[in-house]
Design a protein around this motif. Structure first.
Motif, mmCIF file in Angstrom:
data_model
loop_
_atom_site.group_PDB
_atom_site.id
_atom_site.type_symbol
_atom_site.label_atom_id
_atom_site.label_comp_id
_atom_site.label_asym_id
_atom_site.label_seq_id
_atom_site.Cartn_x
_atom_site.Cartn_y
_atom_site.Cartn_z
ATOM 1 N N ILE A 110 0.815 -1.230 0.000
ATOM 2 C CA ILE A 110 0.000 0.000 0.000
ATOM 3 C C ILE A 110 0.845 1.276 0.000
ATOM 4 N N GLY A 111 2.116 1.164 0.404
ATOM 5 C CA GLY A 111 2.998 2.336 0.380
ATOM 6 C C GLY A 111 2.891 3.205 1.623
ATOM 7 N N ASP A 112 3.661 4.279 1.619
ATOM 8 C CA ASP A 112 3.796 5.124 2.807
ATOM 9 C C ASP A 112 2.650 6.104 3.025
ATOM 10 N N ASN A 113 1.869 6.368 2.000
ATOM 11 C CA ASN A 113 0.819 7.394 2.124
ATOM 12 C C ASN A 113 -0.442 6.891 2.818
ATOM 13 N N ILE A 114 -0.570 5.580 2.969
ATOM 14 C CA ILE A 114 -1.755 5.003 3.627
ATOM 15 C C ILE A 114 -1.343 4.459 4.993
ATOM 16 N N SER A 115 -2.039 4.907 6.018
ATOM 17 C CA SER A 115 -1.747 4.457 7.384
ATOM 18 C C SER A 115 -2.276 3.048 7.616
ATOM 19 N N LEU A 116 -1.781 2.434 8.699
ATOM 20 C CA LEU A 116 -2.132 1.046 8.978
ATOM 21 C C LEU A 116 -2.656 0.895 10.402
ATOM 22 N N GLY A 117 -3.832 0.288 10.520
ATOM 23 C CA GLY A 117 -4.390 -0.036 11.827
ATOM 24 C C GLY A 117 -4.413 -1.546 11.994
ATOM 25 N N LEU A 118 -4.338 -2.014 13.220
ATOM 26 C CA LEU A 118 -4.324 -3.455 13.491
ATOM 27 C C LEU A 118 -5.239 -3.778 14.662
ATOM 28 N N SER A 119 -6.048 -4.820 14.500
ATOM 29 C CA SER A 119 -6.928 -5.259 15.589
ATOM 30 C C SER A 119 -6.151 -6.074 16.612
ATOM 31 N N ILE A 120 -6.429 -5.811 17.880
ATOM 32 C CA ILE A 120 -5.842 -6.563 18.991
ATOM 33 C C ILE A 120 -6.999 -7.147 19.803
ATOM 34 N N THR A 121 -7.026 -8.476 19.908
ATOM 35 C CA THR A 121 -8.124 -9.133 20.629
ATOM 36 C C THR A 121 -7.635 -9.845 21.894
ATOM 37 N N ASP A 122 -6.308 -9.827 22.094
ATOM 38 C CA ASP A 122 -5.699 -10.492 23.246
ATOM 39 C C ASP A 122 -4.435 -9.715 23.617
#
Length: 217
Positions: A110-122
């Motif tokens: 996706i490259g540097d211009n799109i931020s990244l979120g991550l789900s944490i369930t534990d």
């Protein structure tokens, strides 16, 4: 990192049928609502469509992305790396779950211009968060009916411990109601992800105004 305070998540299946206008489909109602919320000051809208084909997801994402470009609202795609790349000029964030593509691999695509979120369930998952992740969505905090495969609620104490351990913003998700925001704000949550407490209401616009006020820092 931009503001994450007001963070709405929805697909057409989350729209209350009583809020659909004459001649609207659930899809067009969602586009209208997301656009209205963005114009009213929403910080992030995440599109999460259950059981949509890639083509169907692309069509609705393209319309919402186009509408949100003229607002301060950031547009987030849930899970789908391909659609994110196809709409890279209109998408600001890709949000990944624990069972989706690895964040490091997705970031290369996706490259540097799109931020990244991550789900944490534990809580154990926080020790494996790659440095390229910009924020985490932690939950479910409370019992939720919006996600059929949701994990067991982790509660406030686990959320508090996660916030202490990580150095990136934490967005609380899962069963959040407007009444929970004050308590979550006190323990250091950066954003409050809401689905049914807005989209399930008979007057979502009125609920959004209350939500925006409560989520202010």
């Amino acid at each position: 990192m931009y503001k994450l305070n007001t963070y709405l998540i929805a697909g057409p299946e989350n729209v209350n049928s009583e809020t659909i206008l004459k001649n609207e489909t659930k899809e067009s109602a969602l586009i209208r609502l997301a656009t209205n919320f963005a114009n009213d000051g929403l910080d992030v809208f995440q599109l999460r469509c259950k059981d949509f084909s890639k083509n169907e997801l692309y069509k609705i994402a393209e319309k919402i992305g186009s509408n949100l470009m003229n607002t301060k609202c950031k547009f987030c795609i849930n899970d789908d790396v391909d659609v994110t790349i196809m709409l890279k000029e209109k998408v600001n964030i890709l949000h990944l779950g624990q069972n989706d593509m690895h964040p490091t691999e997705a970031k290369k695509m996706i490259g540097d211009n799109i931020s990244l979120g991550l789900s944490i369930t534990d809580i154990k998952q926080i020790y494996k968060i790659p440095e390229i992740v910009d924020y985490i969505g932690v939950g479910p905090i409370y019992k939720t009916d919006s996600k059929s495969d949701a994990s067991k609620p982790m509660g406030i104490s686990t959320l508090r411990n996660i916030i202490k351990e990580v150095k990136i913003p934490v967005v609380a998700i899962g069963g959040l109601q407007l009444k929970n925001i004050h308590q979550l704000k006190q323990i250091g949550v950066s954003g409050f992800a809401i689905i049914s407490a807005i989209f399930g209401e008979k007057n979502p616009q009125s609920s959004f105004k209350k939500y925006k006020q409560l989520a202010k820092f």
